[in-house]
Design an enzyme around this catalytic site. Structure first.
Site, PDB file in Angstrom:
ATOM      1  N   TRP A 151       0.799  -1.227   0.000  1.00  0.00           N
ATOM      2  CA  TRP A 151       0.000   0.000   0.000  1.00  0.00           C
ATOM      3  C   TRP A 151       0.830   1.276   0.000  1.00  0.00           C
ATOM      4  O   TRP A 151       0.282   2.366  -0.111  1.00  0.00           O
ATOM      5  CB  TRP A 151      -0.990   0.024   1.165  1.00  0.00           C
ATOM      6  N   LYS A 175      -2.519  -9.268  -7.030  1.00  0.00           N
ATOM      7  CA  LYS A 175      -3.443  -8.768  -6.001  1.00  0.00           C
ATOM      8  C   LYS A 175      -2.864  -7.487  -5.412  1.00  0.00           C
ATOM      9  O   LYS A 175      -1.778  -7.500  -4.834  1.00  0.00           O
ATOM     10  CB  LYS A 175      -3.622  -9.794  -4.878  1.00  0.00           C
ATOM     11  N   PRO A 176      -3.595  -6.368  -5.544  1.00  0.00           N
ATOM     12  CA  PRO A 176      -3.116  -5.149  -4.876  1.00  0.00           C
ATOM     13  C   PRO A 176      -3.408  -5.228  -3.384  1.00  0.00           C
ATOM     14  O   PRO A 176      -4.217  -6.057  -2.946  1.00  0.00           O
ATOM     15  CB  PRO A 176      -3.962  -4.038  -5.532  1.00  0.00           C
ATOM     16  N   SER A 177      -2.796  -4.360  -2.616  1.00  0.00           N
ATOM     17  CA  SER A 177      -3.078  -4.312  -1.177  1.00  0.00           C
ATOM     18  C   SER A 177      -4.571  -4.096  -0.942  1.00  0.00           C
ATOM     19  O   SER A 177      -5.234  -3.388  -1.710  1.00  0.00           O
ATOM     20  CB  SER A 177      -2.301  -3.165  -0.544  1.00  0.00           C
ATOM     21  N   SER A 227       5.648  -6.742   3.933  1.00  0.00           N
ATOM     22  CA  SER A 227       6.332  -6.875   5.224  1.00  0.00           C
ATOM     23  C   SER A 227       7.136  -8.179   5.278  1.00  0.00           C
ATOM     24  O   SER A 227       6.893  -9.107   4.500  1.00  0.00           O
ATOM     25  CB  SER A 227       5.296  -6.883   6.347  1.00  0.00           C
ATOM     26  N   GLU A 248      10.614  -8.597  -1.888  1.00  0.00           N
ATOM     27  CA  GLU A 248      11.158  -7.286  -1.528  1.00  0.00           C
ATOM     28  C   GLU A 248      10.448  -6.883  -0.246  1.00  0.00           C
ATOM     29  O   GLU A 248       9.271  -6.542  -0.268  1.00  0.00           O
ATOM     30  CB  GLU A 248      10.903  -6.293  -2.668  1.00  0.00           C
ATOM     31  N   CYS A 282      10.355   1.395   2.295  1.00  0.00           N
ATOM     32  CA  CYS A 282      11.286   0.412   2.847  1.00  0.00           C
ATOM     33  C   CYS A 282      12.737   0.881   2.776  1.00  0.00           C
ATOM     34  O   CYS A 282      13.592   0.313   3.448  1.00  0.00           O
ATOM     35  CB  CYS A 282      11.097  -0.930   2.147  1.00  0.00           C
ATOM     36  N   GLU A 378      11.087  -2.528  12.393  1.00  0.00           N
ATOM     37  CA  GLU A 378      10.638  -1.565  11.380  1.00  0.00           C
ATOM     38  C   GLU A 378       9.434  -0.777  11.913  1.00  0.00           C
ATOM     39  O   GLU A 378       8.469  -1.373  12.398  1.00  0.00           O
ATOM     40  CB  GLU A 378      10.240  -2.319  10.105  1.00  0.00           C
TER      41      GLU A 378
HETATM   42  N1  LIG Z   1      11.526   4.250  -2.725  1.00  0.00           N
HETATM   43  C1  LIG Z   1      10.857   3.081  -3.224  1.00  0.00           C
HETATM   44  C2  LIG Z   1      10.941   2.006  -2.207  1.00  0.00           C
HETATM   45  C3  LIG Z   1      10.087   0.850  -2.549  1.00  0.00           C
HETATM   46  C4  LIG Z   1       9.612   0.155  -1.343  1.00  0.00           C
HETATM   47  O1  LIG Z   1       9.072   0.725  -0.387  1.00  0.00           O
END
Ligand SMILES: NCCCC=O
Length: 476
Positions: A151, A175-177, A227, A248, A282, A378
């Protein structure tokens, strides 16, 4: 009367057959802006079947054909920028200009990169590695890919998932958030007129929907930005079916500031790179490690720079950053600040802004210890910590001593220090005298609990391919 959103399957918008639905809330106002039904197993099955059928043809498209399609997508993204921005702003409350520049314009540029990359896949040279037998390598698409987007940057993360997968010849179920599906559905509407039916399918839903996608027999690969908890669940599900996983995940980025850095400029930029998108990034700076001799001056400069970043205005064009994404996340960030240890100090911020929406002040916490939760876990919000170090070795040790390993930066005017520290930092990205910048040509992805696999760049496209060796007998 709010709109009920639909799935996009086999080139058409179709009603979700699941009976439960989620309210989509604008976190800047608290208003319900749409209803998003949760897909049933039958919806996931239909999306997977469409993707599998489309793969039979799309896999044989030429790189040039895929390039042409992706370039059209890029043009259409630009043409419908305002619509994407509004749809996303309704779900995130983000600053519209930020969405327009950093997600839509950047996303179109990245689609153009992936269009070109489709034509540049590489392998070893064909040849007779055994006498009388010619060997060559085929780089092929993996198959149907199941993807889950987060999101924090719903549109940009969609580009990072869909762009390389399509460039390599895969088909997709995404699937989007559950809190931010609307800009993804505008993208589906763009795809409807450009991509062959079934090449891209969008299913709405929650974590259980994501799990149904990962567990489904059809996808050969699963890819998530999200996450660590979600990534571990996805990797576990993928392992059961021996599917390729691309993860990621979270971050806890340090910024190491040496006393010889330009402290004024560094403080201003660190504030901006920490609180960009409300710290819901992130790669955002979350831990400032400053050389002890510069601590007092630097913290004062950092506090001033942080206070200068606006949030909470109803007119988003006046904000540097928008609200936290949802009430649960807002409550978690509030709790992080409430739970700081007695020996730490909130130098600036620490409170909600306004009574409407989930806005939170830019917050700097000084005097924390390496083992504190606020340093180790985090937060994903506009909250950063400050610690000190005495030596280069100690700075690197503190920076590396977390479970995450996505992004980091070093700030100094000494070239040798910058080069040594960037070598020794255990993170997928190291910036020198800057932070957070990304470019389509360079890889993005972490180590350790931040996951594995690269987004962006030719490495990202290669992650969506498989290698086949073909050997031919020259005497037959
Ligand atoms: N600045 C883009 C980072 C992608 C993940 O949050």
């Amino acid at each position: 009367m709010v709109q009920t959103l639909q799935n996009f399957i086999n080139g058409e918008f179709v009603p979700v057959t699941g009976t439960e639905s989620l309210d989509i809330v604008n976190p800047a106002t608290g208003d319900i802006v749409a209803k998003a039904p949760i897909s049933s197993q039958a919806d996931v099955d239909a999306a997977m079947a469409a993707a599998a059928a489309a793969f039979k043809t799309w896999r044989h498209s030429t790189p040039g054909q895929r390039q042409a399609v992706l370039l059209k997508v890029a043009d259409a993204i630009e043409a419908r920028s305002d619509e994407i921005v509004e749809a996303q702003h309704r779900n995130t409350g983000q600053v519209r200009q930020m969405i327009a520049d950093e997600e839509v314009a950047a996303g179109a540029d990245q689609f153009r990169f992936f269009a070109g990359a489709a034509r540049l896949l590489e392998g070893r040279s064909a040849g007779e590695y055994m006498e009388n037998f010619t060997s060559y390598v085929r780089r092929e698409p993996v198959g149907v890919v199941a993807q889950v987007t987060p999101w924090n940057y719903p549109f940009l993360m969609l580009v990072w998932k869909i762009g390389p997968a399509l460039a390599a010849g895969n088909t997709i179920v995404l699937k989007p958030s559950d809190t931010t599906p609307e800009s993804t559905l505008v993208f589906a509407d763009i795809a409807k007129d450009i991509l062959p039916a079934g090449v891209l399918n969008i299913v709405l839903g929650n974590g259980a929907t994501g799990a149904a996608m990962v567990d489904h027999k059809t996808p050969a690969m699963v890819s998530i930005t999200g996450s660590v908890r979600a990534g571990i669940a996805v990797a576990g599900g993928a392992a059961k079916g021996l599917k390729r996983a691309h993860l990621e995940l979270g971050g806890k980025a340090p910024a190491i500031v040496f006393a010889d850095a330009n402290l004024g400029r560094t403080a201003q930029e660190i504030a901006e790179f920490s609180f960009f998108n409300a710290g819901q990034d992130c790669t955002a700076i979350t831990r400032v490690l400053v050389e002890e001799s510069a601590h007092d001056d630097f913290v004062s400069l950092l506090a001033t720079a942080s206070k200068g970043l606006e949030t909470g205005n109803a007119d988003d064009s006046k904000n540097y950053y928008g609200p936290l994404n949802n009430i649960n996340h807002f409550n978690e960030v509030v709790k992080v600040v409430e739970n700081i240890p007695d020996y730490a100090t909130v130098v600036t911020g620490g409170k909600r802004v306004g009574e409407k929406g989930f806005f939170f002040e830019p917050t700097v916490v000084d005097g924390v210890k390496q083992t504190d939760d606020i340093v180790q876990k985090e937060t994903f919000g506009p909250v950063i910590t400050v610690q000190t170090f005495k030596t280069e070795e100690e700075a690197v040790e503190l920076a590396n001593d977390v479970e995450y390993a996505l992004a980091s930066s070093v700030w100094t005017s000494n070239h040798g220090v910058a080069m040594r520290v960037s070598r020794d930092l255990d993170f997928g990205a190291v910036w020198i005298n800057t932070h957070i910048m990304l470019t389509a040509e360079m890889p993005h992805g972490g180590f350790k609990q931040s996951g594995y696999g690269k987004d962006l760049s030719i490495y990202g496209v290669e992650d969506y391919t498989r290698i086949k060796h073909v050997m031919s007998n020259l005497d037959a």
